[in-house]
Each structure stands twice: as structure tokens, then as C-alpha cells.
Motif scaffolding. Structure first.
Motif, mmCIF file in Angstrom:
data_model
loop_
_atom_site.group_PDB
_atom_site.id
_atom_site.type_symbol
_atom_site.label_atom_id
_atom_site.label_comp_id
_atom_site.label_asym_id
_atom_site.label_seq_id
_atom_site.Cartn_x
_atom_site.Cartn_y
_atom_site.Cartn_z
ATOM 1 N N HIS A 10 0.833 -1.208 0.000
ATOM 2 C CA HIS A 10 0.000 0.000 0.000
ATOM 3 C C HIS A 10 0.872 1.264 0.000
ATOM 4 O O HIS A 10 0.566 2.233 -0.692
ATOM 5 C CB HIS A 10 -0.936 0.001 1.203
ATOM 6 C CG HIS A 10 -1.825 -1.201 1.279
ATOM 7 N ND1 HIS A 10 -2.374 -1.821 0.174
ATOM 8 C CD2 HIS A 10 -2.256 -1.918 2.340
ATOM 9 C CE1 HIS A 10 -3.109 -2.849 0.539
ATOM 10 N NE2 HIS A 10 -3.049 -2.934 1.861
ATOM 11 N N ALA A 31 -6.606 -0.002 2.987
ATOM 12 C CA ALA A 31 -6.860 -0.156 1.557
ATOM 13 C C ALA A 31 -8.198 -0.831 1.334
ATOM 14 O O ALA A 31 -8.730 -1.506 2.212
ATOM 15 C CB ALA A 31 -5.745 -0.962 0.904
ATOM 16 N N TYR A 36 -9.226 -0.965 -6.344
ATOM 17 C CA TYR A 36 -8.178 -0.788 -5.353
ATOM 18 C C TYR A 36 -7.972 0.691 -5.034
ATOM 19 O O TYR A 36 -7.954 1.536 -5.916
ATOM 20 C CB TYR A 36 -6.871 -1.383 -5.882
ATOM 21 C CG TYR A 36 -5.710 -1.272 -4.930
ATOM 22 C CD1 TYR A 36 -5.674 -2.027 -3.763
ATOM 23 C CD2 TYR A 36 -4.662 -0.415 -5.183
ATOM 24 C CE1 TYR A 36 -4.614 -1.936 -2.876
ATOM 25 C CE2 TYR A 36 -3.590 -0.318 -4.305
ATOM 26 C CZ TYR A 36 -3.568 -1.078 -3.161
ATOM 27 O OH TYR A 36 -2.521 -0.976 -2.289
ATOM 28 N N VAL A 38 -6.139 3.327 -1.589
ATOM 29 C CA VAL A 38 -5.387 3.370 -0.335
ATOM 30 C C VAL A 38 -5.571 4.721 0.334
ATOM 31 O O VAL A 38 -5.582 5.767 -0.320
ATOM 32 C CB VAL A 38 -3.874 3.148 -0.588
ATOM 33 C CG1 VAL A 38 -3.091 3.232 0.700
ATOM 34 C CG2 VAL A 38 -3.628 1.834 -1.282
#
Length: 129
Positions: A10, A31, A36, A38
Motif C-alpha cells: 500500500h 486499503a 483498489y 489506499v
């Protein structure tokens, strides 16, 4: 799904998204997967922590924002959260405002000749809790 493991992965992803800005060694990350994204937290003072976000389009879902707010305001027991946004990133500025952050000041030419805008959110202003 919220991922609290894989901190090195991350960190590397977020630093790349932040144009290789170097996060503090003590930074912590939350995350989300599919898509995806973060959130990195650094500069914790006991009452404040700084946040950085980065991810694929659509990663800022309510469940992720709630997890971030709980981390800052419940687990860390902060009174506020701070974000620093380069003035030449209007989409990031609009995002900060949509999330509920308020523009509090400007650090002139603070990063590679670019102004950095300081945004903040107090616990009682956070609609994600």
C-alpha cells in the motif's frame, strides 16, 4: 473489502500515486479492493493526523470512508484530520471539498515550487462516522 495487511504494498502504491512523495516511515495504511484504493495516515500528533488518498476510479465508497473516519476519530481519538493538496490539482481539491474538508490555508511554494492547500475536518463535522 477493507485490507489492513500488506502495508509495504500500500505504501509503494500510494507513494507512486502521490508522485513519489515520501511518506513517513511510521505511516499506516487502509486499503480497499475492487477497485483498489489506499488511504495513508501520517504525522499523528495525538489530536490530528494527516491523510493521503489514491486509487482507481470509484474506490472512495462509503464503507471505505467510514473505515477511515473510524480509524482517525475512534481508534486514534483525533479531534481533526488534515489533508495537504497541491494547488495545481483541481480535481483533488474538489474531492476534498466533497468529502467534507474545509480549506484552512496555503503553504506558498511548499512542494517543488507549487502551493500546497491545507484542508481540515473536525470530528463533529465528519459525516462518515
Amino acid at each position: 473489502m477493507i485490507d489492513l495487511a500488506h502495508q509495504d504494498l500500500h505504501r509503494a502504491y500510494l507513494q507512486q500515486r502521490l508522485e513519489n512523495y515520501t511518506l513517513e516511515p511510521t505511516a499506516q495504511f487502509i486499503a480497499t479492493t475492487n477497485p483498489y484504493g489506499v488511504a495513508g495516515f501520517e504525522r499523528y500528533t495525538g489530536s490530528d493526523v494527516e491523510v493521503h488518498y489514491g486509487g482507481e476510479p470509484g474506490f472512495l465508497r462509503k464503507s471505505f470512508l467510514r473505515a477511515c473516519a473510524r480509524y482517525v476519530f475512534v481508534q486514534l481519538q483525533c479531534d481533526r484530520i488534515t489533508g495537504r493538496i497541491p494547488a495545481n490539482r483541481p480535481e483533488a481539491i474538489r474531492l476534498g471539498e466533497r468529502l467534507g474538508f474545509r480549506h484552512e490555508g496555503t503553504l506558498r511554494r511548499a512542494y517543488k515550487g507549487t502551493d500546497i492547500l491545507i484542508f481540515g475536518m473536525l470530528k463533529e463535522e465528519c459525516r462518515w462516522l
